[in-house]
Every structure is written in C-alpha cells, then in structure tokens.
Design an enzyme around this catalytic site. Structure first.
Site, short mmCIF file in Angstrom:
data_model
loop_
_atom_site.label_atom_id
_atom_site.label_comp_id
_atom_site.label_asym_id
_atom_site.label_seq_id
_atom_site.Cartn_x
_atom_site.Cartn_y
_atom_site.Cartn_z
N ASP A 141 0.81 -1.21 0.07
CA ASP A 141 0.04 0.07 0.02
C ASP A 141 1.03 1.38 0.19
O ASP A 141 0.48 2.24 -0.84
CB ASP A 141 -0.77 -0.04 1.30
CG ASP A 141 -1.99 1.15 1.19
OD1 ASP A 141 -2.74 1.29 0.31
OD2 ASP A 141 -1.61 2.05 2.20
N LYS A 158 1.31 4.12 -3.09
CA LYS A 158 1.30 5.65 -2.82
C LYS A 158 2.54 6.51 -3.25
O LYS A 158 2.24 7.59 -3.44
CB LYS A 158 0.80 5.90 -1.22
CG LYS A 158 -0.86 5.35 -0.94
CD LYS A 158 -0.81 5.25 0.36
CE LYS A 158 -2.14 4.96 0.96
NZ LYS A 158 -2.37 4.43 2.18
N1 LIG Z 1 -5.02 0.65 4.35
C1 LIG Z 1 -4.72 1.97 3.99
C2 LIG Z 1 -6.09 2.67 3.94
C3 LIG Z 1 -5.79 4.11 3.40
O1 LIG Z 1 -5.22 4.39 2.56
C4 LIG Z 1 -3.87 2.57 5.47
O2 LIG Z 1 -3.98 1.96 6.34
O3 LIG Z 1 -3.17 3.70 5.32
#
Ligand SMILES: N[C@@H](CC=O)C(=O)O
Ligand SMILES: NC(=O)C1=CN([C@@H]2O[C@H](COP(=O)(O)OP(=O)(O)OC[C@H]3O[C@@H](n4cnc5c(N)ncnc54)[C@H](OP(=O)(O)O)[C@@H]3O)[C@@H](O)[C@H]2O)C=CC1
Length: 427
Positions: free
Chosen positions: A228, A232
């Site tokens: 994740d 980003k």
């Molecule tokens: N799973 C993500 C949700 C937001 O983008 C996080 O924990 O940051």
C-alpha cells in the site's frame, strides 16, 4: 451524457448568489452521480454528501443526486440510512444509466475497478477514485485516456487519506522541481507500530483493531508487506518528479518481520520504528523505497503516531513542505473523495503531464545503516558490515556501517539465513 453537462460553462463564473433560487427542481441543473462501493469509504462519502448536500448545491449551483450505488452483495446488512432502491449489484444496469455523469469508485483491488474506469470512459463519465491499487497499476493509461476525452480522472484519496497532497503536489510542480519526498503513508502499519511501542500490544491484536476501525485493506498483507505504501509513493513520485515511476521500480520492505523485540530494543536506544516511503532524485538518478526505519526524537516523523500520516517534499523554490493528517478512516477519506467531486463540478483540476526527464533508476545502489536481527546464535558476518553488536546470543543482533542493502541481502542468502529482520537506521 446527461443534460446538465452545461454546468461547466454555465456556472464557472461567480453567478451562484444570483441564480441560487433558479436551479432547484430544474432537470437541466441536476448532476447525477454513481457510487461504486458502499463499505467504509463509500458510506463515509454517502453520509457526508447527504449532510452537506444543500450547501454543496448552493456552492455548485446544481442539484446533486446520488442516483445509483453499485455493490458486490446486494443482500448484505448495512448499518446506514439509505433508500435500498439505490443499491444494485448489476453492473450493466449501473453503467447503462445515461443520466449518471460522474462515477465515484471506492472498491478494493485494481481489476474490477479498471473495468469500471474503462466503462466510465466509454460512457463519457468523469471518474473519481480512492483506489490506490487501481491508480498505481494504471496511472499513465487512465490519465491519458480520460484527458483525451476531456474528462476528469481524480484520485486525491488514493494517497494520504485526509491529506490534500495530490492537489498540493500538482500545485507545486507548476513552479518547482521536486527532488525529495519522504513520508509515512500507511495508517494501519503506523497504528500497529505505535501500539506495540506505546502499549506493548501484540502485532496481531493491533492489526485486528485496525481492521475493525476500517483502516486496513481488504487483504491486510497489502498494508503489512508495504504494498500500500509502495503504491502511494509510486503515485506521488510519478506526479512529483514528472516521470513515470512504476511499481517494479520501488524497493519494498514491509513490517511483517519487525517484532516487538526489535521495537523494544530500538526503543531502549532512543528510536521509534516507522514504515517510511522515500523518493529521491539526484544527478538524474532516482531511488524510490519503502523501508521500516528507526528514527530518533529529532526527526519530525517521530511523533506521527497511530493512523496519522505525514508527507514532506522538497521543491527547488519552495523548500521543504510537510503535511500531517489522518491517513485512513471513513470520514477523513470521504472528505478527500468529495473534494474531488467539487473539483470536477467546478471544473478546476488541471492535468500534470509527464515529461521526458530521462531519469534513471539507481535503487540497486540503495545504501544505509541497518539494524539486523537474525534468529540464531552468533554467525560470521563480514567485519566491514558490522558497526556494533547489540546481542550476541539468540537472537543475534547487530547494526551496520553504511552499506548497500543489496549486498547485505545477498550475504544473508549466501549463508542461508531466511529468518531475519532488517530496519534502516536514519541518522
Ligand atoms: N489501508 C490504508 C488505508 C488508506 O489508504 C492505510 O492503512 O493507510
Ligand atoms: N478505509 C480507508 O481508510 C481507506 C481506503 N481507501 C481505499 O478505498 C477503497 C475502499 O476501501 P474501503 O471502503 O475501506 O473498503 P470496504 O471493504 O470497506 O468496502 C468495499 C466496498 O466495495 C464493494 N465492492 C467490492 N468489490 C466490488 C466490486 N467488484 N464491484 C462493486 N462493488 C464492490 C463492497 O461491496 P459489498 O458492501 O456488497 O461487500 C463494499 O461496499 C479501497 O481501494 C481502499 O484502498 C483509501 C484511503 C483510505
């Protein structure tokens, strides 16, 4: 295309106080929105939209209407006040509604969302998403396709939850060359690391709470393994550096191997562990990484705890800018989604064309001082690696001089060590 598409020409001036009373009830002033996904973020979007509807309509000089909500499981019990007739699980029914001009997509995973984005394009609909898996996987393609059709593709909520960082980055690159981005971009892992550090709560208990609070991804290994954060920083560095940096360009290390022993040992030495995403350009070369990192109390990231995110970036004119806010959560994320909706309707967004900057990836030279724990008794490690032995017995723990991460990993492979944790130590 619905008849209200004229809103962009009609109300781009400051007429809203004059024509405030005129648009209500007029079909040519209705903007219909289709929402895909009605979980944490979707419900946050819907509730905030309903709460602020009157004000938004006045501001945007159009009646706004969420006309349909596409979900996966139509029979699911939902703890939200909504007209159930808006809900459908029939994709064709949803996309064949020609009155819908704007799609808000808030589902997990890239593949179905990609299909939805393509269908939105086909139907000439603007597309707003919080789905970083989608944006990260298809950023270049979707940005180009939507732009070619003069449609908006907006994704503010895909990075940093509540933090308006995409908009700000687009603003700053008009005048600046961005050279450096450093960030905590995942609320779930920061929540877990903080809970272990502050309350000695176990990794899995903290993860369970993050899931209950709606912070974690559907598959939480996306958070834990750093994917994740990788998505980003891939989005942000592509925007900031104006060059395409794809997922495979990023060195990714998550917190799956970071134990409470590591956090405690580093705590005694004055450090907190954070999952830090970083992107640097220097002399035409870039390095983009996600790495668990030990930081000391002089670092402004030190007090960014629980689900908070921070993003600092440096532009050659503006210097360093830092943004702090909630990185995950129902209403925080919905706020970013709805700010995109306002941009679409007020026709304010501008595109950020990628430039042929000819930057070269130099991640194989990624260097640092590292903390290394090996669940074993003392083993032979080259002298030039070791700076300090932290524990000699099981586990064997040492810190390194500045070395290449790649060489350390290669060495651990060579001596057949698979069970280890590596944490970068920031000076
Ligand atoms: N799973 C993500 C949700 C937001 O983008 C996080 O924990 O940051
Ligand atoms: N939670 C957060 O704090 C943040 C989340 N995001 C991103 O926002 C997106 C949504 O997250 P979140 O709301 O937490 O997720 P949830 O799991 O809470 O909700 C997902 C929703 O999407 C629906 N859905 C799942 N698959 C499909 C599909 N193929 N077609 C149509 N609908 C589908 C589900 O339907 P059903 O209800 O029927 O199961 C559910 O309503 C994700 O991409 C996430 O990464 C971004 C920033 C922060």
């Amino acid at each position: 295309m619905g008849s209200s598409r004229q809103y962009q020409e009609r109300c781009s001036n400051k007429c809203y106080t004059d024509c405030r009373s005129d648009f209500k009830g007029r079909s040519d002033f209705v903007i219909n929105i289709g929402l895909i996904g009605f979980g944490t973020v979707g419900v946050g979007v819907y509730n905030t939209f309903m709460e602020r509807k009157d004000y938004l309509e006045m501001l945007l000089q159009n009646e706004l209407n969420i006309k349909k909500i596409l979900v996966k499981n139509i029979d699911k019990e939902r703890n939200v006040k909504v007209n159930r007739e808006l809900l459908t699980s029939n994709e064709d029914d949803f996309f064949s509604d020609n009155d819908i001009e704007i799609i808000i997509e808030v589902t997990p995973g890239a593949s179905d969302a990609y299909r939805y984005a393509k269908k939105a394009l086909l139907g000439n609909k603007h597309f707003i998403t919080s789905n970083k898996a989608l944006v990260s996987a298809y950023y270049e393609e979707l940005s180009t396709l939507f732009e070619e059709k003069n449609l908006k593709f907006l994704y503010e909520a895909s990075v940093g939850g509540a933090i308006p960082i995409v908009r700000e980055m687009k603003e700053q690159i008009k005048l600046n060359e961005v050279t450096n981005i450093r960030a905590i971009l995942n609320g779930t892992t920061n929540f877990i690391l903080t809970n272990i550090y502050e309350k000695n709560i176990s990794f899995y208990e903290a993860l369970k709470t993050a899931q209950e609070l709606g912070y974690a991804e559907q598959n939480p290994s996306d958070d834990i393994d750093g994917l994740d954060s990788m998505r980003k920083i891939r989005i942000l560095s592509t925007l900031g550096f104006g060059t395409s940096i794809v997922e495979d360009d990023v060195l990714v290390n998550g917190i799956g191997n970071v134990s409470s022993y590591d956090i405690d040992t580093l705590k005694k030495r004055g450090f907190k562990v954070k999952l830090i995403a970083s992107a640097i350009v220097s002399n035409g070369r870039y390095q983009v990484s996600v790495f668990p990192t030990a930081i000391n109390s002089k670092d402004i990231f030190y007090n960014i705890d629980y689900r908070k995110n921070i993003i600092s970036f440096t532009g050659d004119k503006v210097g360093e800018l830092s943004f702090i806010g909630e990185g995950a959560g129902m209403y925080e994320t919905a706020n970013s989604v709805l700010s995109d909706l306002i941009e679409v309707i007020s026709n304010k967004d501008f595109t950020s064309p990628l430039r042929a900057r000819g930057l070269e990836n130099s991640i194989s030279n990624y260097k640092g001082n590292f903390y290394v724990r090996i669940s074993n008794e003392k083993i032979d490690i080259p002298k030039e690696f070791i700076r300090d032995i932290v524990s000699e017995d099981n586990p064997f723990v040492f810190t390194t001089h500045e070395i290449k991460n790649f060489e350390l990993i290669e060495y651990l492979k060579k001596i057949r060590q698979n069970d280890y944790s590596i944490i970068k130590i920031d000076k």
